[in-house]
Design a protein around this motif. Structure first.
Motif, PDB file in Angstrom:
ATOM      1  N   VAL A 107      -9.902 -16.437   2.705  1.00 35.39           N
ATOM      2  CA  VAL A 107      -9.885 -14.845   2.585  1.00 35.39           C
ATOM      3  C   VAL A 107     -11.185 -14.279   2.987  1.00 35.39           C
ATOM      4  O   VAL A 107     -12.312 -14.517   2.301  1.00 35.39           O
ATOM      5  N   THR A 108     -11.088 -13.450   4.069  1.00 38.23           N
ATOM      6  CA  THR A 108     -12.162 -12.814   4.818  1.00 38.23           C
ATOM      7  C   THR A 108     -12.249 -11.527   4.071  1.00 38.23           C
ATOM      8  O   THR A 108     -13.620 -10.758   3.782  1.00 38.23           O
ATOM      9  N   HIS A 109     -11.463 -10.670   3.870  1.00 39.79           N
ATOM     10  CA  HIS A 109     -11.280  -9.338   3.405  1.00 39.79           C
ATOM     11  C   HIS A 109     -10.289  -8.857   2.311  1.00 39.79           C
ATOM     12  O   HIS A 109      -9.165  -9.720   2.413  1.00 39.79           O
ATOM     13  N   ALA A 110     -10.474  -8.251   1.277  1.00 41.56           N
ATOM     14  CA  ALA A 110      -9.641  -7.910   0.385  1.00 41.56           C
ATOM     15  C   ALA A 110      -9.622  -6.420   0.047  1.00 41.56           C
ATOM     16  O   ALA A 110     -10.757  -5.789  -0.036  1.00 41.56           O
ATOM     17  N   TYR A 111      -8.621  -5.632   0.026  1.00 41.73           N
ATOM     18  CA  TYR A 111      -8.685  -4.268  -0.346  1.00 41.73           C
ATOM     19  C   TYR A 111      -7.254  -3.776  -0.579  1.00 41.73           C
ATOM     20  O   TYR A 111      -6.374  -4.555  -0.378  1.00 41.73           O
ATOM     21  N   LEU A 112      -6.960  -2.683  -1.377  1.00 33.95           N
ATOM     22  CA  LEU A 112      -6.032  -1.912  -1.828  1.00 33.95           C
ATOM     23  C   LEU A 112      -5.307  -1.217  -0.851  1.00 33.95           C
ATOM     24  O   LEU A 112      -5.651  -0.768  -0.001  1.00 33.95           O
ATOM     25  N   SER A 113      -3.832  -1.210  -1.075  1.00 33.39           N
ATOM     26  CA  SER A 113      -3.002  -0.662  -0.211  1.00 33.39           C
ATOM     27  C   SER A 113      -1.780   0.026  -0.884  1.00 33.39           C
ATOM     28  O   SER A 113      -1.293  -0.664  -1.657  1.00 33.39           O
ATOM     29  N   ASP A 114      -1.216   0.915  -0.373  1.00 38.65           N
ATOM     30  CA  ASP A 114       0.370   1.477  -0.882  1.00 38.65           C
ATOM     31  C   ASP A 114       1.162   0.805  -0.124  1.00 38.65           C
ATOM     32  O   ASP A 114       2.599   1.335  -0.651  1.00 38.65           O
ATOM     33  N   ALA A 115       1.073  -0.118   0.797  1.00 34.14           N
ATOM     34  CA  ALA A 115       2.237  -0.668   1.513  1.00 34.14           C
ATOM     35  C   ALA A 115       1.687  -2.100   1.773  1.00 34.14           C
ATOM     36  O   ALA A 115       0.474  -2.325   1.796  1.00 34.14           O
ATOM     37  N   PRO A 116       2.502  -2.763   2.149  1.00 35.65           N
ATOM     38  CA  PRO A 116       2.280  -4.331   2.522  1.00 35.65           C
ATOM     39  C   PRO A 116       1.992  -4.449   3.995  1.00 35.65           C
ATOM     40  O   PRO A 116       2.855  -5.070   4.724  1.00 35.65           O
ATOM     41  N   GLN A 117       0.820  -3.816   4.424  1.00 34.03           N
ATOM     42  CA  GLN A 117       0.483  -3.915   5.973  1.00 34.03           C
ATOM     43  C   GLN A 117      -1.131  -4.074   5.940  1.00 34.03           C
ATOM     44  O   GLN A 117      -1.816  -3.237   4.991  1.00 34.03           O
ATOM     45  N   ARG A 118      -1.677  -4.365   7.009  1.00 35.30           N
ATOM     46  CA  ARG A 118      -3.024  -4.456   7.225  1.00 35.30           C
ATOM     47  C   ARG A 118      -3.540  -2.961   7.610  1.00 35.30           C
ATOM     48  O   ARG A 118      -2.672  -2.044   8.032  1.00 35.30           O
ATOM     49  N   SER A 119      -4.910  -2.658   7.273  1.00 32.97           N
ATOM     50  CA  SER A 119      -5.365  -1.439   7.602  1.00 32.97           C
ATOM     51  C   SER A 119      -6.944  -1.888   8.610  1.00 32.97           C
ATOM     52  O   SER A 119      -7.359  -2.670   8.118  1.00 32.97           O
ATOM     53  N   ALA A 120      -6.793  -1.084   9.460  1.00 34.52           N
ATOM     54  CA  ALA A 120      -7.944  -1.424  10.572  1.00 34.52           C
ATOM     55  C   ALA A 120      -9.438  -0.867   9.854  1.00 34.52           C
ATOM     56  O   ALA A 120     -10.385  -1.473   9.850  1.00 34.52           O
ATOM     57  N   GLU A 121      -9.363   0.060   8.610  1.00 29.75           N
ATOM     58  CA  GLU A 121     -10.446   0.654   8.190  1.00 29.75           C
ATOM     59  C   GLU A 121     -10.756  -0.490   6.880  1.00 29.75           C
ATOM     60  O   GLU A 121     -12.060  -0.505   6.351  1.00 29.75           O
ATOM     61  N   ARG A 122      -9.936  -1.243   6.389  1.00 35.80           N
ATOM     62  CA  ARG A 122      -9.928  -2.290   5.147  1.00 35.80           C
ATOM     63  C   ARG A 122     -11.011  -1.298   4.029  1.00 35.80           C
ATOM     64  O   ARG A 122     -11.624  -1.928   3.362  1.00 35.80           O
ATOM     65  N   ALA A 123     -10.356  -0.164   3.696  1.00 31.65           N
ATOM     66  CA  ALA A 123     -11.163   0.692   2.863  1.00 31.65           C
ATOM     67  C   ALA A 123     -10.362   1.256   1.694  1.00 31.65           C
ATOM     68  O   ALA A 123     -10.526   1.954   0.964  1.00 31.65           O
ATOM     69  N   GLY A 124      -8.868   0.679   1.619  1.00 31.95           N
ATOM     70  CA  GLY A 124      -8.197   1.197   0.529  1.00 31.95           C
ATOM     71  C   GLY A 124      -8.695   0.950  -1.089  1.00 31.95           C
ATOM     72  O   GLY A 124      -9.225   0.069  -1.181  1.00 31.95           O
ATOM     73  N   THR A 125      -8.774   1.918  -1.750  1.00 32.30           N
ATOM     74  CA  THR A 125      -9.284   1.758  -3.133  1.00 32.30           C
ATOM     75  C   THR A 125      -8.223   1.835  -4.294  1.00 32.30           C
ATOM     76  O   THR A 125      -8.588   1.827  -5.407  1.00 32.30           O
ATOM     77  N   SER A 126      -6.910   2.121  -3.940  1.00 30.15           N
ATOM     78  CA  SER A 126      -5.743   2.176  -4.675  1.00 30.15           C
ATOM     79  C   SER A 126      -4.583   1.944  -4.277  1.00 30.15           C
ATOM     80  O   SER A 126      -4.251   1.886  -3.135  1.00 30.15           O
ATOM     81  N   GLY A 127      -3.604   1.569  -5.106  1.00 29.46           N
ATOM     82  CA  GLY A 127      -2.289   0.821  -4.448  1.00 29.46           C
ATOM     83  C   GLY A 127      -1.825  -0.232  -5.422  1.00 29.46           C
ATOM     84  O   GLY A 127      -2.583  -0.913  -6.040  1.00 29.46           O
ATOM     85  N   GLU A 128      -0.436  -0.481  -5.219  1.00 30.19           N
ATOM     86  CA  GLU A 128      -0.038  -1.514  -5.816  1.00 30.19           C
ATOM     87  C   GLU A 128       0.153  -2.815  -5.182  1.00 30.19           C
ATOM     88  O   GLU A 128       0.348  -4.129  -5.599  1.00 30.19           O
ATOM     89  N   TRP A 129      -0.478  -2.959  -3.857  1.00 28.22           N
ATOM     90  CA  TRP A 129      -0.671  -3.846  -3.183  1.00 28.22           C
ATOM     91  C   TRP A 129      -2.184  -4.254  -2.803  1.00 28.22           C
ATOM     92  O   TRP A 129      -2.749  -3.520  -2.644  1.00 28.22           O
ATOM     93  N   VAL A 130      -2.483  -5.520  -2.777  1.00 27.75           N
ATOM     94  CA  VAL A 130      -3.943  -6.147  -2.370  1.00 27.75           C
ATOM     95  C   VAL A 130      -3.579  -6.676  -0.962  1.00 27.75           C
ATOM     96  O   VAL A 130      -2.741  -7.674  -0.918  1.00 27.75           O
ATOM     97  N   ILE A 131      -4.371  -6.362  -0.030  1.00 25.16           N
ATOM     98  CA  ILE A 131      -4.104  -7.339   1.311  1.00 25.16           C
ATOM     99  C   ILE A 131      -5.204  -7.979   1.298  1.00 25.16           C
ATOM    100  O   ILE A 131      -6.472  -7.770   1.346  1.00 25.16           O
ATOM    101  N   LEU A 132      -4.964  -9.425   1.512  1.00 23.42           N
ATOM    102  CA  LEU A 132      -5.720 -10.477   1.439  1.00 23.42           C
ATOM    103  C   LEU A 132      -5.750 -10.957   2.996  1.00 23.42           C
ATOM    104  O   LEU A 132      -4.979 -11.522   3.450  1.00 23.42           O
ATOM    105  N   GLU A 133      -6.873 -10.469   4.232  1.00 23.05           N
ATOM    106  CA  GLU A 133      -7.019 -11.048   5.282  1.00 23.05           C
ATOM    107  C   GLU A 133      -7.424 -12.282   5.287  1.00 23.05           C
ATOM    108  O   GLU A 133      -8.272 -12.499   4.654  1.00 23.05           O
TER     109      GLU A 133
END
Length: 617
Positions: free
Chosen positions: A98-124
């Motif tokens: 796992v290289t990056h972890a961040y919060l998101s409101d949808a099950p999708q990656r984000s180029a900014e990798r900067a989400g701070t809230s949401g029900e999804w955790v994106i594990l790159e």
């Protein structure tokens, strides 16, 4: 005056998006943060240069999390991949990095990798993991089953500004798989004339949304190599970016197009009579039933698909407007005589052990014997993308300068691989994989999409406009300059101190360059002036000088003003007003400066007009 602004190209950020997932898990009633726990997981697949890999796992929690400014710790999660192949050699179970972890409101990656809230955790997940791939090879590429193949546990506490989610021993397996771009292709079957073909088909977003504005779109026919033969109607989109590179968001923002990707059954062939008949029939059916521009149908193929491409072109190149062929050269095929004016860009690695590069060299010799100009270049196949874009841009411009339709790019021995990026170094690949640097370079796409069937010259891909410069030399000796609709008064003409000429000056109108191309290859803004004319009288354009200036540029741009050109030297042969380096051109730039005219004292009185042509490329 109003200066027409070159229309910029749209920037697309590729994200692995969850499409059509609906409700992936019903959240329970609002709970205290300590009760939050993983309820589901979605595998996110992306087709990379080296093939499709699981690049992220979207992990759903039972409630929305908010950690404020506190970043998530990637080490707080353990992700395990179970790959079930056909033999023990391609079967494994092991952890992913796992290289990056961040919060998101949808099950999708984000180029900014900067989400701070949401029900999804994106594990790159690292593309460098040995167990990252989704295919295994047995002479052809086979897919690993991914439903339920990934499991995840939160092994350490997640601590935010105001809440803590404790570690749990519960393991959750994925229930969904989302394949970025691939899932946007429909699954089709051709059963008409010629061979039957399973195929995937991509429609531009506007067509998918039912818009009908009368617009016609290009069509790209992509023929895969032998390793993607099969019956799953998916390997041709997963093994490499031959197909998906034309349908990715950035590519579609730049060049909206249909993409047709048939899969060759192991018992069938691209190049036999029935196979060729089937491919031609599929293209014709698409042209008859969809808003496809018949003058912008393109073909591309790699390895065995490149053989098929050459055979189709020799059969009937009139169907197509241009071609990109990779990892196969046709040698001294007599059919090349039918393709001397047909636009083709060949790519090959010089250390290809599967399909030797000699076939490309022999085709160049044969074409040159037919009097064809072939623009050849050679560079490393694992360069940083900006460097590769700059080199390929130069090759394209060199071909444009002489009106050449045939280009050949050879990648140096031992260099075929992925470009390095912010997440890691180049991944070395077989010399046969010349399709990696061929298709990851946006210049390849731009060049092919600029070709138009029946055009006598290659489309240059440059935008040209201009403005008029008027100089009035009345009997009284007064001078005035007007640019376009806005007139610039220069007052009364006067002799310079040396009594050698009449002088007039004015401002260069503001010129705006907007560049939104994702590849950011850089640009050059040039101008050249014609002779001034007043009836039969002529004042040579060289008497007009210019001092260009960069008025404004984005902070990320690297834009340089051109050198001043003195009156008498003139800018009659494409003077550079400004230029942007590769990687430093994207954004909006305004350019201005001063115009200075030194007219000989012998100039015949009259109202003189010259045309200044401004070009950005």
């Amino acid at each position: 005056m109003a200066i027409p602004i070159r229309r910029g190209r749209a920037v697309g950020i590729t994200a692995v998006a969850a499409l059509g997932l609906g409700a992936l898990g019903a959240a329970p009633a609002l709970a205290a943060p300590a009760d939050a726990q993983i309820t589901d997981a979605v595998v996110l697949v992306e087709t990379l240069d080296e093939g499709a890999k699981v690049t992220a796992l979207a992990v759903q929690y039972s409630e929305e999390l908010d950690f404020g400014d506190v970043p998530l710790d990637p080490d707080a999660f353990t992700v395990t991949a179970r790959r079930s192949g056909s033999t023990p050699g391609n079967t494994s179970t092991g952890e992913r990095t796992v290289t990056h972890a961040y919060l998101s409101d949808a099950p999708q990656r984000s180029a900014e990798r900067a989400g701070t809230s949401g029900e999804w955790v994106i594990l790159e997940l690292s593309r460098y993991d040995a167990n990252a791939g989704v295919l295994f090879y047995t002479g052809i590429n086979n897919q690993y089953p991914l439903d339920g193949a990934y499991s995840v546990r939160q092994t350490e506490d997640l601590v935010g500004d105001d809440e803590t989610v404790p570690a749990r021993s519960t393991t959750v397996v994925n229930t969904e798989v989302v394949r970025s771009v691939v899932d946007d292709f429909s699954v089709e079957q051709w059963t008409g004339e010629g061979s039957d073909f399973a195929y995937r088909f991509f429609e531009p977003e506007a067509v998918r949304d039912g818009e009908d504005d009368g617009r016609l779109y290009p069509l790209v026919l992509a023929l895969h190599g032998s390793g993607e033969s099969g019956t799953d109607n998916a390997a041709q989109l997963l093994a490499n970016r031959l197909v998906t590179s034309w349908a990715e968001p950035a590519a579609q923002a730049e060049h909206p197009a249909f993409v047709m990707a048939p899969q060759r059954h192991p018992d069938l062939s691209w190049q036999d009579e029935e196979g060729r008949a089937g491919l031609f029939a599929m293209v014709e059916h698409a042209k008859e039933t969809l808003p496809i521009d018949p003058d912008r149908v393109y073909i591309t193929g790699l390895s065995l698909g490149s053989i098929g491409t050459w055979n189709l072109l020799i059969d009937d190149s009139d169907v197509f407007a241009g071609a990109v062929t990779v990892a196969y050269g046709p040698g001294a095929n007599p059919g090349l005589a039918e393709l001397v004016d047909f636009p083709i860009w060949q790519f090959h690695s010089e250390d290809d052990r599967t399909v030797p590069v000699q076939g490309v060299y022999d085709s160049v010799t044969a074409l040159e014997a037919l009097g064809v100009d072939v623009v050849q270049r050679r560079w490393a196949g694992n360069l940083p993308l900006a460097e590769a874009v700059a080199l390929q841009t130069e090759q394209r411009r060199a071909a444009q300068d002489i009106g050449a339709h045939h280009l050949v790019t050879i990648f140096e021995a031992g260099t075929t691989g992925t470009p390095p990026d912010a997440d890691g170094p180049s991944i070395p690949l077989s010399g046969h994989f010349s399709w990696v640097p061929a298709y990851n370079n946006a210049v390849t796409h731009d060049w092919l999409m600029s070709q138009v069937r029946g055009a006598t010259q290659p489309v240059t891909g440059q935008t040209t406009d201009g403005f008029d410069v008027e100089v009035s030399i009345p009997e009284t000796g007064g001078l005035a300059v007007a640019v376009g609709a806005d007139r610039v008064s220069l007052g009364t003409a006067g002799l310079e101190t040396g009594l050698s000429h009449l002088a007039a000056s004015g401002d260069l109108p503001t010129i705006t360059v907007a560049d939104t191309r994702p590849a950011d290859p850089g640009w050059s803004l040039t101008a050249e002036v014609s002779d001034f004319r007043a009836g039969a009288a002529v004042l040579e354009g060289r008497y007009l000088g210019v001092t260009p200036r960069v008025l404004s540029a984005a902070p990320t741009q690297e834009v340089t003003a051109g050198e001043p050109v003195a009156p008498g030297e003139g800018f009659t042969e494409g003077t550079t007003l400004a230029s942007a380096a590769p990687g430093g051109g994207r954004g909006t730039t305004t350019v201005g400066g001063e115009l200075l005219l030194h007219a000989p004292t012998s100039t015949v009185p009259g109202d003189y007009v010259a045309r200044v042509t401004v070009t950005v490329f």
